[in-house]
Design a protein around this motif. Structure first.
Motif: not given
Lengths: 115, 114
Positions: B30, B49-55
């Motif tokens: 993920n 990316y954590y799943d669809k979350d961009f960091n």
């Protein structure tokens, strides 16, 4: 800020001559310490994960150990095919927590084993 | 074998010309990461990316962007490459769980800027 320092930068050994590589680290909390092998022009290859002081892991001629401030990668009777750069990395944070934080790497130790 | 695949292995681009590097995975992890590694230096995390979350890492230049259209693929876009962006770009994946989580790397893309 997490920090990783590896020593020596380079090490040349004769085949069969055992030695150790050092990884000193500073983290607010340790979720894991990782060792990787990297061959020239390639991506790092995962070797070991260590989670807490006193833990040891072994694979063939390699043995990794962990204290609260450093980790050692011991190489016993190395062969020329063990020549590579060995990278140490840490993942900081709450040891009981999770999350997707990336790894903080050291610059590596370039190991050459001569026949 | 489940793996992380980067394409191309070698990329030559012109100064200022946009370039895209790609990464795919069959591990169903993920999290997908992009690292930059310059000669004899430590890999440096750019973003993940954590799943669809961009960091995004705080010190990653705006010139670098990323897209993850689905679980399997992730792209690194360099909008206007400079000579200082020449490096090995490494894609990695991991599965989030409690405690430390090791990352698995692709073979990297060596970027040359001319």
């Amino acid at each position: 800020e997490d920090q990783v320092t590896q020593s020596p930068e380079a090490l040349r050994l004769q085949e069969g001559e055992s030695s150790s590589l050092n990884c000193s680290y500073t983290v607010s909390g340790l979720r894991g310490l990782f060792w990787y092998r990297q061959d020239p022009g390639k991506g790092p290859e995962f070797l070991f994960t260590l989670y807490s002081a006193g833990e040891e892991k072994e694979k063939e001629r390699l043995k990794a150990t962990l204290t609260k401030k450093e980790s050692f990668l011991h190489i016993t009777a190395p062969k020329p095919e063990d020549s590579a750069t060995y990278l140490c990395a840490v993942q900081g944070g709450d040891p009981s927590g999770g999350g997707a934080d990336g790894l903080t790497f050291g610059k590596g130790t370039h190991l050459i084993i001569q026949p | 074998d489940a793996m992380v695949i980067q394409n191309p292995r070698y990329q030559v681009t012109q100064f200022g010309k946009p370039v895209t590097l790609s990464c795919s995975q069959t591990l169903n992890h993920n999290v997908m990461y992009w690292y930059q590694q310059k000669s004899s230096q430590a890999p440096k995390l750019l973003f993940h990316y954590y799943d669809k979350d961009f960091n995004n890492e705080a010190d990653t230049p705006d010139n670098f962007q990323s897209r993850r259209p689905n679980t399997s693929f992730c792209f690194l876009d360099i909008r206007s490459p400079g000579l200082g962006d020449a490096a090995m770009y490494l894609c990695a994946t991991s599965r989030v769980r409690q405690g430390g989580t090791e990352a698995f790397f692709g073979q990297g893309t060596r970027l040359t800027v001319v």
